[in-house]
Write a protein that holds these residues in place. Structure first.
Motif, PDB file in Angstrom:
ATOM      1  N   ALA A  96      -3.977   5.970   1.397  1.00  0.00           N
ATOM      2  CA  ALA A  96      -4.803   5.176   0.485  1.00  0.00           C
ATOM      3  C   ALA A  96      -4.785   3.697   0.832  1.00  0.00           C
ATOM      4  O   ALA A  96      -5.676   2.936   0.422  1.00  0.00           O
ATOM      5  N   LEU A  97      -3.779   3.276   1.600  1.00  0.00           N
ATOM      6  CA  LEU A  97      -3.670   1.862   1.982  1.00  0.00           C
ATOM      7  C   LEU A  97      -4.577   1.505   3.152  1.00  0.00           C
ATOM      8  O   LEU A  97      -4.949   0.337   3.328  1.00  0.00           O
ATOM      9  N   ALA A  98      -4.946   2.500   3.956  1.00  0.00           N
ATOM     10  CA  ALA A  98      -5.711   2.245   5.179  1.00  0.00           C
ATOM     11  C   ALA A  98      -7.008   1.471   4.933  1.00  0.00           C
ATOM     12  O   ALA A  98      -7.303   0.513   5.666  1.00  0.00           O
ATOM     13  N   PRO A  99      -7.825   1.828   3.924  1.00  0.00           N
ATOM     14  CA  PRO A  99      -9.068   1.063   3.723  1.00  0.00           C
ATOM     15  C   PRO A  99      -8.814  -0.398   3.375  1.00  0.00           C
ATOM     16  O   PRO A  99      -9.611  -1.265   3.756  1.00  0.00           O
ATOM     17  N   ARG A 100      -7.734  -0.699   2.682  1.00  0.00           N
ATOM     18  CA  ARG A 100      -7.428  -2.080   2.335  1.00  0.00           C
ATOM     19  C   ARG A 100      -7.013  -2.874   3.576  1.00  0.00           C
ATOM     20  O   ARG A 100      -7.402  -4.031   3.741  1.00  0.00           O
ATOM     21  N   ILE A 101      -6.217  -2.239   4.439  1.00  0.00           N
ATOM     22  CA  ILE A 101      -5.827  -2.911   5.680  1.00  0.00           C
ATOM     23  C   ILE A 101      -7.055  -3.126   6.562  1.00  0.00           C
ATOM     24  O   ILE A 101      -7.212  -4.185   7.183  1.00  0.00           O
ATOM     25  N   ALA A 102      -7.932  -2.131   6.606  1.00  0.00           N
ATOM     26  CA  ALA A 102      -9.168  -2.265   7.389  1.00  0.00           C
ATOM     27  C   ALA A 102     -10.035  -3.391   6.840  1.00  0.00           C
ATOM     28  O   ALA A 102     -10.637  -4.162   7.605  1.00  0.00           O
ATOM     29  N   ARG A 103     -10.102  -3.515   5.510  1.00  0.00           N
ATOM     30  CA  ARG A 103     -10.861  -4.609   4.882  1.00  0.00           C
ATOM     31  C   ARG A 103     -10.247  -5.948   5.273  1.00  0.00           C
ATOM     32  O   ARG A 103     -10.970  -6.907   5.576  1.00  0.00           O
ATOM     33  N   HIS A 104      -8.920  -6.029   5.276  1.00  0.00           N
ATOM     34  CA  HIS A 104      -8.242  -7.249   5.698  1.00  0.00           C
ATOM     35  C   HIS A 104      -8.668  -7.604   7.124  1.00  0.00           C
ATOM     36  O   HIS A 104      -9.008  -8.753   7.426  1.00  0.00           O
TER      37      HIS A 104
END
Length: 262
Positions: A49-57
């Motif tokens: 679930a963290l992957a999309p947030r890191i990708a957004r970063h």
């Protein structure tokens, strides 16, 4: 008067100093975009679930790199090679801070400890970035050439910093508190030394480009050393504190486009 506003105005008004400033900034942002993109691709299954947030970063960092290059283009300037002694990201990696690029180039999933190291590194470096953008926003938010870029990047950096607080507190609640605090402290102490060295290197190069007298350069260098002494003694504590941000899940959506800069 050697105020932050007057110094940056000098850099902004001279093509070669502006060219160096934007080139250094664009290089660092683009490198951050690559790092975050690789980390997003290697997130362990348990933290999917963290992957999309890191990708957004990462997408935000890429966008910032494009913005700085677009500012150069608008003046008819091209980027210059980033001098090694001013490469903040590379110098941090050499000190063992964050995840090594060799590790990120391998197609092997990261572990939870790796993600904590990444978030701790980001929490510290995003504090520096957010503080710098607050200063630029205070003095140049309405500047006709760079104002919109400053406002946009500053808002993004605030979101990045908030996201690291939120995620590290989540990991702390899951039992990783001691690891987080040890890692944050190591990152902060390394970062303030690298920031000092990069600041001295950038100041020396800007001084040569702008023809600063020795007294002015010496005074600026003394100020950089004084800031380091303060941060080494006590100032680093602001980089390791964690608090839940007022705005939750700041990286939960798509990256804000910057079409006029693309």
């Amino acid at each position: 008067m050697l105020s932050a506003r007057s110094l940056f105005q000098e850099i902004l008004d001279h093509d070669e100093s502006f060219r160096l400033f934007c080139s250094i900034a664009a290089g660092g942002e683009s490198q951050g975009g690559w790092e975050n993109g690789r980390i997003a691709a290697l997130v362990p299954q348990s933290e999917g679930a963290l992957a999309p947030r890191i990708a957004r970063h990462g997408a935000d960092e890429d966008k910032h790199g494009r913005i700085f290059r677009a500012l150069l283009h608008k003046r008819g300037l091209t980027p210059v090679a980033v001098p090694p002694e001013t490469d903040y990201t590379m110098l941090l990696e050499r000190r063992g801070i964050g995840l090594a690029h060799d590790r990120l180039r391998r197609d092997e999933p990261l572990c939870v400890r790796d993600i904590i190291v990444y978030l701790s590194h980001s929490r510290v470096t995003e504090q520096r970035a957010a503080d710098q953008m607050v200063m630029l926003r205070r003095h140049f938010a309405d500047h006709p050439e760079v104002g919109r870029a400053v406002r946009m990047i500053s808002a993004d950096e605030d979101d990045h910093l908030a996201y690291t607080h939120e995620e590290l507190l989540r990991f702390a609640a899951a039992g990783h508190g001691r690891l987080i605090q040890r890692t944050l402290r190591a990152c902060a102490l390394a970062e303030i030394a690298v920031y000092r060295d990069v600041s001295l290197a950038v100041t020396a190069r800007m001084g040569r480009i702008l023809g600063w007298p020795r007294a002015k350069s010496a005074l600026l260098a003394a100020g950089i050393h004084a800031l380091y002494a303060y941060e080494r003694l006590a100032g680093w504590h602001r980089m390791v504190r964690l608090r839940m941000p007022e705005r939750r899940d700041p990286l939960g959506g798509p990256a804000t486009p910057a079409r006029e800069f693309a």
